[in-house]
Each structure stands twice: as C-alpha cells, then as structure tokens.
Design a protein around this motif. Structure first.
Motif, PDB file in Angstrom:
ATOM      1  N   ALA A 118       0.815  -1.222   0.000  1.00  0.00           N
ATOM      2  CA  ALA A 118       0.000   0.000   0.000  1.00  0.00           C
ATOM      3  C   ALA A 118       0.849   1.272   0.000  1.00  0.00           C
ATOM      4  O   ALA A 118       0.557   2.222  -0.710  1.00  0.00           O
ATOM      5  CB  ALA A 118      -0.951   0.008   1.191  1.00  0.00           C
ATOM      6  N   TYR A 130       0.025  -0.589   6.242  1.00  0.00           N
ATOM      7  CA  TYR A 130       0.379  -0.080   4.914  1.00  0.00           C
ATOM      8  C   TYR A 130       1.465  -0.920   4.230  1.00  0.00           C
ATOM      9  O   TYR A 130       1.832  -0.659   3.107  1.00  0.00           O
ATOM     10  CB  TYR A 130       0.814   1.386   4.991  1.00  0.00           C
ATOM     11  N   PHE A 134      -3.304  -4.377  -0.472  1.00  0.00           N
ATOM     12  CA  PHE A 134      -4.761  -4.203  -0.371  1.00  0.00           C
ATOM     13  C   PHE A 134      -5.388  -4.512  -1.726  1.00  0.00           C
ATOM     14  O   PHE A 134      -4.861  -4.084  -2.758  1.00  0.00           O
ATOM     15  CB  PHE A 134      -5.112  -2.767   0.018  1.00  0.00           C
ATOM     16  N   ARG A 136      -8.230  -3.331  -3.004  1.00  0.00           N
ATOM     17  CA  ARG A 136      -8.678  -2.112  -3.700  1.00  0.00           C
ATOM     18  C   ARG A 136      -7.494  -1.272  -4.158  1.00  0.00           C
ATOM     19  O   ARG A 136      -7.527  -0.672  -5.228  1.00  0.00           O
ATOM     20  CB  ARG A 136      -9.640  -1.309  -2.833  1.00  0.00           C
ATOM     21  N   ASP A 137      -6.427  -1.242  -3.357  1.00  0.00           N
ATOM     22  CA  ASP A 137      -5.268  -0.418  -3.722  1.00  0.00           C
ATOM     23  C   ASP A 137      -4.535  -0.993  -4.930  1.00  0.00           C
ATOM     24  O   ASP A 137      -3.894  -0.259  -5.680  1.00  0.00           O
ATOM     25  CB  ASP A 137      -4.263  -0.350  -2.565  1.00  0.00           C
ATOM     26  N   MET A 271     -13.569   1.824   0.468  1.00  0.00           N
ATOM     27  CA  MET A 271     -12.428   2.742   0.538  1.00  0.00           C
ATOM     28  C   MET A 271     -12.504   3.605   1.795  1.00  0.00           C
ATOM     29  O   MET A 271     -11.493   3.871   2.447  1.00  0.00           O
ATOM     30  CB  MET A 271     -12.401   3.628  -0.710  1.00  0.00           C
ATOM     31  N   ASP A 273     -12.876   3.330   4.991  1.00  0.00           N
ATOM     32  CA  ASP A 273     -12.899   2.134   5.833  1.00  0.00           C
ATOM     33  C   ASP A 273     -12.964   2.445   7.327  1.00  0.00           C
ATOM     34  O   ASP A 273     -12.381   1.738   8.131  1.00  0.00           O
ATOM     35  CB  ASP A 273     -11.722   1.205   5.491  1.00  0.00           C
ATOM     36  N   TYR A 455      -8.598  13.474   5.214  1.00  0.00           N
ATOM     37  CA  TYR A 455      -8.746  12.030   5.046  1.00  0.00           C
ATOM     38  C   TYR A 455     -10.085  11.693   4.366  1.00  0.00           C
ATOM     39  O   TYR A 455     -10.341  12.174   3.272  1.00  0.00           O
ATOM     40  CB  TYR A 455      -8.597  11.378   6.427  1.00  0.00           C
ATOM     41  N   HIS A 456     -10.933  10.877   4.999  1.00  0.00           N
ATOM     42  CA  HIS A 456     -12.188  10.512   4.334  1.00  0.00           C
ATOM     43  C   HIS A 456     -13.242  11.605   4.436  1.00  0.00           C
ATOM     44  O   HIS A 456     -14.293  11.512   3.811  1.00  0.00           O
ATOM     45  CB  HIS A 456     -12.786   9.253   4.974  1.00  0.00           C
ATOM     46  N   GLU A 499      -0.658  10.115   0.240  1.00  0.00           N
ATOM     47  CA  GLU A 499      -1.906   9.348   0.184  1.00  0.00           C
ATOM     48  C   GLU A 499      -3.105  10.291  -0.021  1.00  0.00           C
ATOM     49  O   GLU A 499      -3.998  10.014  -0.810  1.00  0.00           O
ATOM     50  CB  GLU A 499      -2.034   8.603   1.516  1.00  0.00           C
ATOM     51  N   GLN A 517       2.652   6.568  -1.422  1.00  0.00           N
ATOM     52  CA  GLN A 517       1.442   5.735  -1.404  1.00  0.00           C
ATOM     53  C   GLN A 517       1.276   5.164  -2.809  1.00  0.00           C
ATOM     54  O   GLN A 517       1.143   5.898  -3.787  1.00  0.00           O
ATOM     55  CB  GLN A 517       0.247   6.612  -1.024  1.00  0.00           C
ATOM     56  N   TRP A 519      -1.060   3.641  -4.569  1.00  0.00           N
ATOM     57  CA  TRP A 519      -2.161   3.924  -5.502  1.00  0.00           C
ATOM     58  C   TRP A 519      -2.184   5.380  -5.979  1.00  0.00           C
ATOM     59  O   TRP A 519      -2.777   5.671  -7.007  1.00  0.00           O
ATOM     60  CB  TRP A 519      -3.501   3.398  -5.016  1.00  0.00           C
TER      61      TRP A 519
HETATM   62  C1  GLC Z   1      -6.701   3.558   4.234  1.00  0.00           C
HETATM   63  C2  GLC Z   1      -7.785   3.840   3.235  1.00  0.00           C
HETATM   64  C3  GLC Z   1      -8.147   2.582   2.474  1.00  0.00           C
HETATM   65  C4  GLC Z   1      -6.913   1.989   1.847  1.00  0.00           C
HETATM   66  C5  GLC Z   1      -5.835   1.744   2.900  1.00  0.00           C
HETATM   67  C6  GLC Z   1      -4.524   1.299   2.311  1.00  0.00           C
HETATM   68  O1  GLC Z   1      -7.167   2.728   5.245  1.00  0.00           O
HETATM   69  O2  GLC Z   1      -8.899   4.353   3.873  1.00  0.00           O
HETATM   70  O3  GLC Z   1      -9.109   2.878   1.501  1.00  0.00           O
HETATM   71  O4  GLC Z   1      -7.235   0.809   1.197  1.00  0.00           O
HETATM   72  O5  GLC Z   1      -5.587   2.945   3.605  1.00  0.00           O
HETATM   73  O6  GLC Z   1      -4.001   2.270   1.468  1.00  0.00           O
END
Ligand code: GLC
Length: 560
Positions: A118, A130, A134, A136-137, A271, A273, A455-456, A499, A517, A519
């Motif tokens: 990550a 990290y 991941f 999704r990443d 995402m 999370d 952040y989110h 990130e 980061q 992604w």
């Molecule tokens: C954070 C993000 C998540 C991502 C993770 C690894 O927890 O919220 O979406 O997958 O970091 O980068």
C-alpha cells in the motif's frame, strides 16, 4: 423523476444461441479527444461483453467475438514502460519516477510478483497495515501493468486472492461468508528457512472489524480487465475463477428481508474504511456492485451452476439500475421536487417513497446545485438521504453505465461547475462537503483522523485521478482530465506521492498521510496512459446496455 422510467425487464426464458458484437466503440473515444493521437490499435480476438440484449436472444460465446484489445506484451519488469515507446512526444519526468516507485512497491511470493504494497514510506514511524497488499489499492497498479503489457503480476494476484477466499474466515467465534475476499494480505519472508507465507485480513483485524464489501467487486472487475486486455480467456474460464465469482455473487444476490435492490452495508466496508456515516446503501458500493454484476455477466459460463446466477444477475441489474437512476439521482429539478415533498404519504401512490423530510435537506446543497448538472447522492434509505457528493461512486457509475448518457454528462457538468469545491488545488475530493462540529462528533464518533477537510472527511485523494480521467474519456471531456493531471504534476512528486491532501482547497499534505502511497503513484500512471491511448479505457468501462435504456426522457439538467 417519473415512475415508469425504463422498459420492462427482459424475458429470461428466451435464451437461445446467438452471437453479437461488443458495443465498445473505441473509435468514439478517440474522437472524443481534442487532438486525437495516431492510435495503433490491433484487432484481435477477445472476450465479449455479454449484454442483456444478447441474453434475450442467447448466450454469446466469448471467443466468437472480434473486439478491440491491446496486444498482450510479455515485458520484463525492468523494461522501459511501453507507453514511452508508443509516443513520439516527451513524457513528463514524473512518469519515469512513478514507474520506478511502482516497481519498488512490488511484493513477491516464492519469487513471483503477486501485488503491490500500500505504501513504501520508510520515513513514517508507524507502518500500521500499509505494508500489506490491499485488494482495492492494487486495482490501479494492476491497470498500469496491464496497460504496459505486463499481465503476469495481475494474473498472480487474481489467483492468490482466489486462494485466500477459500480460507475459513472468523471474527471471534463467528464464521464469515465463504465468498468474502480479503481486504489485504501480507507476505512473510523467513530468511532462515527460506520460506514465504501469507497472512490475510478479511476484516477481523481491520479497524471496526468490517468485512470489505468492495474487495470481491474489485476482484471481478479486475478479472474482466485482465481478460479484456490480454484476450486470455483461459483464466476467467477456469472452474476456480467461475466458482470464485459465484461465491462473491452468492453473498449479494441471496434473498432476505430487502425491499430494495441496493446492497445494505455497514460503515467502513469500502475505501472509506472507518465510520463516516456511509452505512446503509452507499453509492460507492452500489456502483461497484452494478459494475461487478455486469462484469460477471460477461464472464460466467452458462453451465449448470452458472445459468442460475446469470438469470439472477439480469433481474437484479434491471431493478438496481431503475432504483439508482430514479431515487439516487439529484439535479436542480429533483432537488426542487424534494424540497416540496409532502411527508407521511402512505400506499403505492406516494411520491415521497422514502418519507424524506424536506427539513433534512442541508443548506449547502441549495447553493451547490447548478442549473445544469447533477449527481448520484451518497445514500438513500427510509427518511434518510445523504446529499453528500462522493467522487468514486459517481465516476464508477459513469464507467459502468449505471448512469444514463444524460446523467453521465450531467455528472461531468457538475464537476466543471463546482471545480473549486470538488477539485480545488488537488484532484480529487473523496466527498463533498466535509462534516464538522456536532455532526462530526455524532457521525464519526469523534474520529481524530477524519476531522473536517481531512482524510475521508472531504480530503483530496490523488488516486481518484484515474477514475476521474476514465470518466472524462468516456464522456468525451479529456480536457477536464488534463486540467486535473496538470495540478497533480505540479505537486505530487515534489510532495513524495502522498496518500491524501487536507483543506478546503486540498492544499496541504494530509495530516497523517503516508508518503509514496502506491495507488497515488499508479493512479497517475493509469491516468497518463489512458489519455495517451484512450482505447485502454475498454478494460475498465462498460458501454450502456441498450435494453436498460430509459424511455425517452430529457434530464432536468438539460432544460436550462
Ligand atoms: C486507508 C484507506 C483505504 C486503503 C488503505 C490502504 O485505510 O482508507 O481505503 O485501502 O488505507 O491504502
């Protein structure tokens, strides 16, 4: 919004044998660019998109369809990126740096690349999780590798995560569903015994102990991207991949107490999370669900086990698109209608079906909504409409054609109108606006990481550049993507690929953002490669299914 918006669902009994051409028209995408570049597209055999229109007349054979795809490359991981060689113009110096950083993030299992970590942030005292791969990443990393003709790492990743899906998963004494895919996994190297082992997290170690609903959907979407990009049908057609898809689908197509076709979720299952008030029916999950269903439809074999799933998918897609396009859609006209809603309506004649109280409409949305433009709101459930704008859900809605063509255009119109708010100095806000004060305390549970504009909670995430770029290309607005890429290029490398960024304008490197980061790095590369060669978008975009087309109706966003 009118009630009878769509055609009747298809008759499933009409299946026969029939082949059809994919609806993907890459040349339209080329035309969409301001200055089209000379594209070298080779026609080759690939798998088709099985659309519902095809299903009404029969199942298409994957390998009987001529389609556009890239010639699969077999380049070594230290080669110069192919995207350089393809173009005569000078690449931005950041591109080489990004490739180098992306390759540094690769994770190996018994000598084979299986994913990307990550974040490769050595300066950070806390590694947290990290150092894991991941699901999704990895998606933007996977797309970058596929676009560069390096599919092996993607295939290995798909197979490795498929194996992990087979593990028995528990949180304390509770056994999780068989189909759940991991949020992340980590390879442990034992230098003495010279062995590699894997540990995986299905939510049992994650903050909040929530299973990642998005992982399974991304896995299916990635399997399609791999198949589409390489033309290699052998992977998706293996009994293992077919079973993996069915297991994921079983989790979300099972019957229960639902009265809506959308998927009910806990906070923190994607995402975003951690707790951010996105529980219920979050747009991100609904859009990914829709895209995964359509992707699975194009890959499932109509054998004894697959046939039933195909039928269930077709029915669900019809209901889901109807629900989303009607009840999640917000534009000027719709906002005005909600503002004038009566409440306490009973029976089938109710206009305000979810009993949304007009008083619950937040003030900001009245100013935010342009005359021209619209978006899918964050969430719709009984008496609760989350009016926040979420970027990923809206971009995926465009890519999957959950949004009608008019709605897709309206989403892009809104983005252009509200550039200052949604993009500012760093693409792209994860959501808009932030929540603060009392609302922040109640909704996030006083989360110190999700403070306002961080952040989110209204933070700006460079990774979202790739979904934005793909949406821009699909809607014929590449100039918007270029503007966003210019902003990224002015800072991202200098700031060491953070990130996320904080602040109303996205001006500050995020309070607790990781550097390097992955992604953020891969998202930039994917955006660049898609702009250079828009035919890449075929692996991550699905054309509108004509059978789901609305009966002629102009979007309210076009009336002014
Ligand atoms: C954070 C993000 C998540 C991502 C993770 C690894 O927890 O919220 O979406 O997958 O970091 O980068």
């Amino acid at each position: 919004m009118e009630g009878n918006y769509y055609k009747e669902p298809l008759e499933l009994k009409d299946f026969g044998s029939h082949c059809s051409l994919s609806e993907m028209d890459d040349f339209d995408l080329t035309r969409a660019l301001e200055k089209p570049r000379q594209l070298k597209i080779e026609r080759k055999r690939s798998f088709d998109e099985r659309s519902m229109s095809e299903l009404s007349t029969g199942y298409a054979r994957h390998d009987s369809v001529l389609d556009m795809a890239h010639t699969p490359g077999s380049r070594s991981i230290v080669d110069t990126p192919l995207s350089y060689a393809r173009n005569s113009f000078e690449p931005h110096p950041m591109v080489a740096e990004a490739w180098e950083a992306l390759r540094r993030s690769m994770v190996f299992f018994r000598g084979q690349p299986v994913g990307t970590i990550a974040a490769y942030d050595h300066a950070s005292e806390e590694v947290l999780n990290y150092d894991q791969v991941f699901v999704r990443d990895f998606v933007p990393s996977a797309l970058a590798f596929l676009m560069n003709g390096e599919p092996d790492i993607v295939k290995n990743f798909l197979l490795k995560t498929l194996q992990l899906q087979g593990w028995e998963k528990r949180v304390d004494r509770f056994k999780l569903g068989e189909g759940v895919m991991p949020a992340s996994f980590k390879v442990l190297h034992d230098p003495i015994r010279k062995t590699d082992t894997i540990i995986a997290d299905f939510g049992e170690s994650a903050i909040g102990r929530v299973a990642p609903v998005d992982s399974g959907f991304w896995w299916i979407i990635l399997l399609r991207a791999y198949t589409k990009s390489t033309g290699d049908l052998t992977l998706s057609e293996t009994p293992e991949c077919q079973k993996g898809m069915r297991l994921i689908l079983s989790l979300c197509l099972s019957e229960g107490f639902d009265t809506f076709p959308t998927l009910l979720c806990a906070d923190g299952c994607s995402m975003v999370d951690r707790r951010m008030g996105v529980y219920g029916y979050p747009i991100e999950i609904q859009a990914l669900f829709f895209m995964a269903l359509r992707s699975a439809l194009s890959m499932l074999k109509p054998d004894d086990e697959g046939r039933e799933f195909i039928e269930r998918i077709v029915k669900r897609l019809h209901a889901l698109s109807f629900h989303m396009r009607n009840y999640f859609w917000l534009d000027f006209q719709q906002l005005n209608d909600i503002y004038r809603y009566k409440t306490e309506e009973y029976s089938h004649t109710a206009v305000n079906k979810f009993n949304v109280m007009p008083d619950s409409i937040p003030d900001w949305v009245f100013d935010f909504m342009p005359h021209r433009g619209g978006y899918f709101v964050g969430n719709v459930s009984p008496a609760r409409m989350d009016f926040r704008w979420f970027s990923l859900g809206n971009c995926v809605s465009i890519l999957s054609s959950l949004a009608t063509p008019d709605q897709s255009m309206a989403i892009m119109d809104l983005l252009e109108h509200r550039w200052e708010e949604l993009v500012g100095e760093m693409p792209l806000k994860i959501c808009y606006p932030c929540i603060e004060g009392h609302e922040w305390r109640i909704v996030t549970g006083c989360d110190p990481k999700n403070t306002r504009w961080s952040y989110h909670n209204g933070g700006s995430w460079p990774v979202l550049l790739w979904t934005l770029t793909a949406a821009c290309i699909k809607t014929g607005r590449p100039q918007i993507a270029r503007r966003a890429i210019d902003l990224i290029e002015s800072r991202l490398h200098r700031d060491c690929w953070p990130e996320y960024y904080d602040g109303k304008q996205g001006r500050y490197v995020g309070k607790q953002a990781r550097k390097f980061q992955t992604w953020s790095i891969a998202g930039y590369l994917v955006a660049k490669m898609m702009l250079e060669d828009p035919s890449h978008i075929g692996m991550i975009s699905l054309e509108e299914d004509k059978q789901m087309k609305p009966v002629i109706k102009r979007s309210a966003s076009w009336t002014c």
